[in-house]
Write a protein that holds these residues in place. Structure first.
Motif, PDB file in Angstrom:
ATOM      1  N   ILE A 134      71.896 -27.401  28.596  1.00 22.68           N
ATOM      2  CA  ILE A 134      71.136 -28.643  28.523  1.00 22.68           C
ATOM      3  C   ILE A 134      71.975 -29.773  29.108  1.00 22.68           C
ATOM      4  N   PRO A 135      71.482 -30.439  30.144  1.00 24.49           N
ATOM      5  CA  PRO A 135      72.221 -31.579  30.686  1.00 24.49           C
ATOM      6  C   PRO A 135      72.169 -32.769  29.720  1.00 24.49           C
ATOM      7  N   THR A 136      73.182 -33.606  29.773  1.00 28.63           N
ATOM      8  CA  THR A 136      73.218 -34.793  28.921  1.00 28.63           C
ATOM      9  C   THR A 136      73.575 -36.018  29.749  1.00 28.63           C
ATOM     10  N   LYS A 137      73.302 -37.176  29.165  1.00 28.96           N
ATOM     11  CA  LYS A 137      73.668 -38.432  29.808  1.00 28.96           C
ATOM     12  C   LYS A 137      74.992 -38.873  29.199  1.00 28.96           C
ATOM     13  N   GLY A 138      76.044 -38.923  29.978  1.00 29.73           N
ATOM     14  CA  GLY A 138      77.369 -39.238  29.449  1.00 29.73           C
ATOM     15  C   GLY A 138      78.141 -37.985  29.113  1.00 29.73           C
ATOM     16  N   LEU A 139      79.238 -38.154  28.388  1.00 29.70           N
ATOM     17  CA  LEU A 139      80.155 -37.046  28.121  1.00 29.70           C
ATOM     18  C   LEU A 139      79.808 -36.246  26.873  1.00 29.70           C
ATOM     19  N   LYS A 140      79.114 -36.877  25.902  1.00 30.81           N
ATOM     20  CA  LYS A 140      78.824 -36.189  24.647  1.00 30.81           C
ATOM     21  C   LYS A 140      77.748 -35.123  24.838  1.00 30.81           C
ATOM     22  N   GLU A 141      77.974 -33.964  24.233  1.00 26.08           N
ATOM     23  CA  GLU A 141      76.980 -32.894  24.263  1.00 26.08           C
ATOM     24  C   GLU A 141      76.200 -32.865  22.948  1.00 26.08           C
ATOM     25  N   ILE A 142      75.023 -32.274  23.007  1.00 24.99           N
ATOM     26  CA  ILE A 142      74.162 -32.201  21.833  1.00 24.99           C
ATOM     27  C   ILE A 142      74.732 -31.212  20.821  1.00 24.99           C
ATOM     28  N   THR A 143      74.767 -31.632  19.558  1.00 24.26           N
ATOM     29  CA  THR A 143      75.233 -30.763  18.482  1.00 24.26           C
ATOM     30  C   THR A 143      74.056 -30.360  17.591  1.00 24.26           C
ATOM     31  N   SER A 193      69.306 -36.362  19.460  1.00 26.69           N
ATOM     32  CA  SER A 193      69.746 -35.466  20.540  1.00 26.69           C
ATOM     33  C   SER A 193      69.507 -36.044  21.926  1.00 26.69           C
ATOM     34  N   GLY A 194      68.600 -37.014  22.026  1.00 27.25           N
ATOM     35  CA  GLY A 194      68.211 -37.516  23.342  1.00 27.25           C
ATOM     36  C   GLY A 194      67.089 -36.716  23.968  1.00 27.25           C
ATOM     37  N   LEU A 195      66.687 -35.608  23.330  1.00 27.21           N
ATOM     38  CA  LEU A 195      65.532 -34.844  23.814  1.00 27.21           C
ATOM     39  C   LEU A 195      64.244 -35.576  23.451  1.00 27.21           C
ATOM     40  N   PRO A 196      63.216 -35.461  24.287  1.00 26.38           N
ATOM     41  CA  PRO A 196      61.971 -36.190  24.040  1.00 26.38           C
ATOM     42  C   PRO A 196      61.182 -35.606  22.879  1.00 26.38           C
ATOM     43  N   ARG A 197      60.137 -36.324  22.493  1.00 23.09           N
ATOM     44  CA  ARG A 197      59.296 -35.880  21.384  1.00 23.09           C
ATOM     45  C   ARG A 197      58.726 -34.490  21.638  1.00 23.09           C
ATOM     46  N   MET A 198      58.228 -34.283  22.852  1.00 22.97           N
ATOM     47  CA  MET A 198      57.656 -32.999  23.228  1.00 22.97           C
ATOM     48  C   MET A 198      58.029 -32.664  24.668  1.00 22.97           C
ATOM     49  N   PRO A 199      58.101 -31.389  25.024  1.00 24.01           N
ATOM     50  CA  PRO A 199      58.259 -31.029  26.436  1.00 24.01           C
ATOM     51  C   PRO A 199      56.956 -31.336  27.175  1.00 24.01           C
ATOM     52  N   ASP A 200      57.033 -31.480  28.485  1.00 30.58           N
ATOM     53  CA  ASP A 200      55.832 -31.829  29.244  1.00 30.58           C
ATOM     54  C   ASP A 200      55.305 -30.668  30.088  1.00 30.58           C
ATOM     55  N   ASN A 201      55.807 -29.461  29.839  1.00 25.82           N
ATOM     56  CA  ASN A 201      55.363 -28.325  30.651  1.00 25.82           C
ATOM     57  C   ASN A 201      54.411 -27.412  29.879  1.00 25.82           C
ATOM     58  N   PHE A 202      53.534 -28.045  29.071  1.00 26.40           N
ATOM     59  CA  PHE A 202      52.498 -27.290  28.381  1.00 26.40           C
ATOM     60  C   PHE A 202      51.336 -27.027  29.331  1.00 26.40           C
ATOM     61  N   LYS A 203      50.831 -25.813  29.313  1.00 19.49           N
ATOM     62  CA  LYS A 203      49.606 -25.482  30.047  1.00 19.49           C
ATOM     63  C   LYS A 203      48.768 -24.560  29.154  1.00 19.49           C
ATOM     64  N   GLY A 224      73.233 -39.214  20.533  1.00 14.42           N
ATOM     65  CA  GLY A 224      73.669 -39.990  19.381  1.00 14.42           C
ATOM     66  C   GLY A 224      73.425 -41.478  19.483  1.00 14.42           C
ATOM     67  N   ALA A 225      72.925 -41.947  20.625  1.00 15.86           N
ATOM     68  CA  ALA A 225      72.788 -43.391  20.834  1.00 15.86           C
ATOM     69  C   ALA A 225      71.696 -44.006  19.984  1.00 15.86           C
TER      70      ALA A 225
END
Length: 456
Positions: A119-128, A137-147, A177-178
């Motif tokens: 998973i890519p992140t913005k900045g140096l901190k990784e998701i825990t 986590s910085g991940l969005p509410r939902m993914p957008d690749n639903f079909k 974490g922001a």
């Protein structure tokens, strides 16, 4: 296996000592709560509400309404979808693996994903793991690749491969974490990772770690024959809707349960019964941050300051259900509310736990005024509130309906010639005219005013 059976019997016996009252007179509830629930059912907001109150004296059940329009009376064994309350279960699963030293809250989740998924992140901190659980986590509410093949059961065919594809290619807009951003995706991914870590699946992990030890025999994701026989059918906009299946993002909202089972869950969180997950439950209650406005956030749970103490709570909603569970340690009181419609019930739960919280006064359809069909007809059309978000107004006879993008349609009732109100939520819609031509509408909800231009 023999040792496991003996342990389970011992754990179940601890519940026998805790007083259960199968049915209580609804008049034992505060009169304003009874009136509010009965009004909601009478107004067609929901077919039923099943309620449990847990305190030091035991558990009381209060049941209102039917499993469907022509269904049977609900009781403490009636099955509902509990939606995002599943996140509280996921938080406890995480806490248990931390206590078992199988992972740490600070462990980076990239180390637990398949080697080809990062998973890519913005900045140096990784998701825990902690970030996934507390919505930072910085991940969005939902993914957008639903079909979805079936829009009325939208998550049923969303696959792990689709989830991996989305998280691998997502470009985050904020650092880990922001800030707080409620994320079903993060919680679904968390449940998936916890199951992977145990070489299991999410449902089996919930049953083995939480449901079976607490005697919650009807708390599952996959319906049993008994659960189907006791199912309250989901409703939205007064119509029966399909149940939701959420296989990949199960940790975010896939669990089904009853007030009987959920009262055991809350009783255990309050420490009224002994269980092997007591320490994990305590860990899941610990505040991780105060970034969610007036709320604090723990592992899955949200925490609201109340007059009598902190309300530790979570709600849930699927396509045809709403649920609320919460408790206050200072008073030793817990509440479970389950409903088979999409009408909000949180206010009842908060009011019972924190009397300073007011009950929502839903407007009645009986208060609607009569206006000519010709006036209603001119409001029919498509209104754009935001790019890719519209409200469609339609008419059947002398009844107007609204339908927002990706949502079920709802009835709107005239307060006067240009102002209409909803009964399913506390909201109003006004129409703006110029030279007797409808130009736009304004949606008033939750203190916000959102204007939408008529585009068709």
């Amino acid at each position: 296996m023999k040792q496991y059976i003996i342990l389970l019997v011992m754990l179940l016996s601890s519940f026998v000592a805790f007083p259960f009252q199968e049915n209580s007179d609804n008049n034992e509830l505060p009169s304003e709560v009874v009136k509010s629930i009965e009004n909601r059912i009478e107004e067609g907001l929901t077919p039923s509400i099943a309620l449990a109150i847990i305190d030091s004296t035991g558990i009381q059940y209060f049941n209102f309404g039917l499993t469907a329009t022509k269904g049977k009376k609900v009781n403490e064994n009636t099955i509902y979808e509990i939606g995002s309350i599943s996140k509280a279960f996921t938080g406890i699963l995480l806490a248990q693996q931390v206590l078992d030293e199988e992972l740490q809250l600070e462990d980076k989740i990239n180390d637990f994903l398949p080697h080809n998924i990062k998973i890519p992140t913005k900045g140096l901190k990784e998701i825990t793991f902690g970030n996934l659980s507390d919505h930072t986590s910085g991940l969005p509410r939902m993914p957008d690749n639903f079909k979805p093949a079936n829009p009325y059961n939208p998550y049923a065919d969303y696959t792990v491969e689709q989830m991996y594809d989305f998280i691998s290619n997502y470009k985050p807009i904020r650092a880990v974490g922001a800030t707080y951003e409620y994320s079903n995706l993060a919680q679904g991914l968390l449940g998936h990772l916890l199951a992977l870590n145990k070489n299991s699946n999410y449902e089996d992990l919930v049953i083995q770690t939480i449901a079976a030890p607490l005697g919650m025999m009807d708390t599952k994701i996959t319906f049993t024959k008994k659960m189907l026989e006791n199912l309250a059918l989901g409703h939205a906009g007064g119509k029966q809707v399909e149940n939701w299946d959420i296989p990949t993002l199960a940790g975010a909202g896939a669990i089904r349960s009853s007030t009987s089972d959920m009262s055991k869950f809350i009783a255990a969180n309050l420490g009224y019964v002994k269980s092997p997950i007591a320490e994990a439950m305590e860990l899941s209650h610990k505040v991780r941050h105060h970034k969610a406005g007036e709320m604090s956030v723990a592992l899955g749970w949200h925490i609201k300051n109340g007059e009598l103490g902190d309300v530790i709570w979570h709600n849930g909603g699927t396509g045809g259900y709403r649920a609320f569970s919460g408790f206050v340690k200072e008073t030793g009181k817990g509440v479970v509310l389950l409903s088979n419609s999409t009408a909000d019930i949180d206010d009842i739960g908060f009011h019972l736990l924190d009397p300073g919280t007011e009950l929502i006064a839903f407007p009645s359809k009986k208060d609607a005024v009569e206006i000519p069909e010709s006036t209603l007809e001119r409001y029919v059309g498509l209104y754009e509130l935001q790019p890719k978000f519209t409200i469609t107004i339609t008419k059947e006879g002398n009844q107007l309906f609204g339908q927002a993008t990706g949502q079920d349609r709802f009835k709107i009732y005239p307060e006067n010639d240009t102002t209409f109100y909803l009964t399913v939520v506390k909201a109003k819609i006004t129409f703006q005219l110029k030279n007797d031509t409808v130009e736009s509408l304004t949606l008033f909800q939750g203190g916000q005013e959102i204007k939408g231009k008529k585009i068709k």
